[in-house]
Design a protein around this motif. Structure first.
Motif, PDB file in Angstrom:
ATOM      1  N   ILE A   1      73.711  -6.879  43.743  1.00 50.76           N
ATOM      2  CA  ILE A   1      75.019  -7.532  43.695  1.00 50.76           C
ATOM      3  C   ILE A   1      74.856  -9.021  43.993  1.00 50.76           C
ATOM      4  N   THR A   2      75.428  -9.861  43.126  1.00 50.94           N
ATOM      5  CA  THR A   2      75.498 -11.295  43.400  1.00 50.94           C
ATOM      6  C   THR A   2      76.966 -11.698  43.443  1.00 50.94           C
ATOM      7  N   ILE A   3      77.265 -12.638  44.329  1.00 52.80           N
ATOM      8  CA  ILE A   3      78.629 -13.131  44.478  1.00 52.80           C
ATOM      9  C   ILE A   3      78.624 -14.628  44.218  1.00 52.80           C
ATOM     10  N   GLU A   4      79.384 -15.034  43.226  1.00 51.89           N
ATOM     11  CA  GLU A   4      79.512 -16.449  42.875  1.00 51.89           C
ATOM     12  C   GLU A   4      80.734 -17.023  43.583  1.00 51.89           C
ATOM     13  N   LEU A   5      80.506 -17.984  44.468  1.00 44.19           N
ATOM     14  CA  LEU A   5      81.605 -18.639  45.172  1.00 44.19           C
ATOM     15  C   LEU A   5      82.199 -19.724  44.282  1.00 44.19           C
ATOM     16  N   GLN A   6      83.509 -19.670  44.096  1.00 44.92           N
ATOM     17  CA  GLN A   6      84.199 -20.689  43.306  1.00 44.92           C
ATOM     18  C   GLN A   6      85.286 -21.320  44.164  1.00 44.92           C
ATOM     19  N   TYR A   7      85.294 -22.644  44.183  1.00 44.86           N
ATOM     20  CA  TYR A   7      86.295 -23.380  44.952  1.00 44.86           C
ATOM     21  C   TYR A   7      87.628 -23.371  44.216  1.00 44.86           C
ATOM     22  N   VAL A   8      88.686 -23.018  44.947  1.00 45.89           N
ATOM     23  CA  VAL A   8      90.057 -23.104  44.450  1.00 45.89           C
ATOM     24  C   VAL A   8      90.831 -23.901  45.486  1.00 45.89           C
ATOM     25  N   ASN A   9      91.417 -25.000  45.078  1.00 43.07           N
ATOM     26  CA  ASN A   9      92.170 -25.849  45.992  1.00 43.07           C
ATOM     27  C   ASN A   9      93.215 -25.012  46.722  1.00 43.07           C
ATOM     28  N   SER A  10      93.200 -25.055  48.043  1.00 41.35           N
ATOM     29  CA  SER A  10      94.124 -24.247  48.849  1.00 41.35           C
ATOM     30  C   SER A  10      95.583 -24.533  48.526  1.00 41.35           C
ATOM     31  N   ASP A  11      95.890 -25.772  48.153  1.00 37.54           N
ATOM     32  CA  ASP A  11      97.273 -26.123  47.822  1.00 37.54           C
ATOM     33  C   ASP A  11      97.765 -25.384  46.579  1.00 37.54           C
ATOM     34  N   ASN A  12      96.846 -25.015  45.694  1.00 39.04           N
ATOM     35  CA  ASN A  12      97.210 -24.351  44.441  1.00 39.04           C
ATOM     36  C   ASN A  12      96.781 -22.889  44.398  1.00 39.04           C
ATOM     37  N   ALA A  13      96.218 -22.379  45.481  1.00 36.87           N
ATOM     38  CA  ALA A  13      95.623 -21.040  45.463  1.00 36.87           C
ATOM     39  C   ALA A  13      96.636 -19.943  45.163  1.00 36.87           C
ATOM     40  N   LEU A  14      97.812 -20.006  45.772  1.00 34.55           N
ATOM     41  CA  LEU A  14      98.815 -18.969  45.538  1.00 34.55           C
ATOM     42  C   LEU A  14      99.269 -18.974  44.083  1.00 34.55           C
ATOM     43  N   GLN A  15      99.566 -20.145  43.554  1.00 32.17           N
ATOM     44  CA  GLN A  15      99.999 -20.239  42.163  1.00 32.17           C
ATOM     45  C   GLN A  15      98.900 -19.749  41.220  1.00 32.17           C
ATOM     46  N   LYS A  16      97.674 -20.170  41.468  1.00 30.34           N
ATOM     47  CA  LYS A  16      96.565 -19.767  40.600  1.00 30.34           C
ATOM     48  C   LYS A  16      96.347 -18.254  40.671  1.00 30.34           C
ATOM     49  N   ALA A  17      96.400 -17.691  41.878  1.00 36.17           N
ATOM     50  CA  ALA A  17      96.207 -16.248  42.031  1.00 36.17           C
ATOM     51  C   ALA A  17      97.320 -15.464  41.348  1.00 36.17           C
ATOM     52  N   THR A  18      98.554 -15.925  41.489  1.00 33.87           N
ATOM     53  CA  THR A  18      99.690 -15.244  40.864  1.00 33.87           C
ATOM     54  C   THR A  18      99.558 -15.235  39.345  1.00 33.87           C
ATOM     55  N   VAL A  19      99.243 -16.384  38.780  1.00 30.71           N
ATOM     56  CA  VAL A  19      99.083 -16.486  37.326  1.00 30.71           C
ATOM     57  C   VAL A  19      97.886 -15.649  36.868  1.00 30.71           C
TER      58      VAL A  19
END
Length: 134
Positions: free
Chosen positions: A77-95
């Motif tokens: 198993i490999t896990i790729e860490l991707q940065y998501v700006n915390s200010d936009n995280a909820l909107q990005k996750a919802t979409v």
């Protein structure tokens, strides 16, 4: 503080287990393999930036360390860490959830969970992490 990071590591392990344990087909929404016993690549969204500056990156380095420890214990198993700006995280996750483009793992602040918890695509791990045997 140590208990918090141990809990975070445990949740990470459970999330990966939940994401990889099913038989839902050859690949997950972000390309992570969900079954079959071969190589598994997972994507994790989080709001911490990698260094530099080192003095501002303790959260990132802690998560990176936990991921490396998990990968060492689970070499397929490999896990790729991707940065998501915390200010936009909820909107990005919802979409992403609406468009079936969600990551395999997402680090979200607890205050955002009420908005995300209604999605049938999330796995509730409360019973697992609340179990004293865990």
């Amino acid at each position: 503080m140590r208990r918090t990071w141990l809990a975070a590591a445990s949740v990470l392990a459970l999330l990966v287990g939940a994401c990889t344990g099913g038989g839902g087909g050859p690949t997950g929404p972000t390309g992570g393999q969900t079954g079959g016993g071969g190589e598994i690549h997972l994507v994790m969204w989080m709001g911490y930036t990698p260094p530099p500056p080192v003095e501002d990156s303790s959260e990132y380095l802690s998560i990176e360390r936990m991921v490396k420890e998990f990968e060492a214990a689970h070499p397929n198993i490999t896990i790729e860490l991707q940065y998501v700006n915390s200010d936009n995280a909820l909107q990005k996750a919802t979409v992403a959830l609406q468009g079936n483009k969600q990551p395999d793992i997402s680090y979200q602040y607890g205050t955002k969970m009420p908005q995300l918890a209604t999605s049938p695509k999330l796995v509730d791990l409360t019973d697992l992490v609340s179990d004293p045997a865990y």
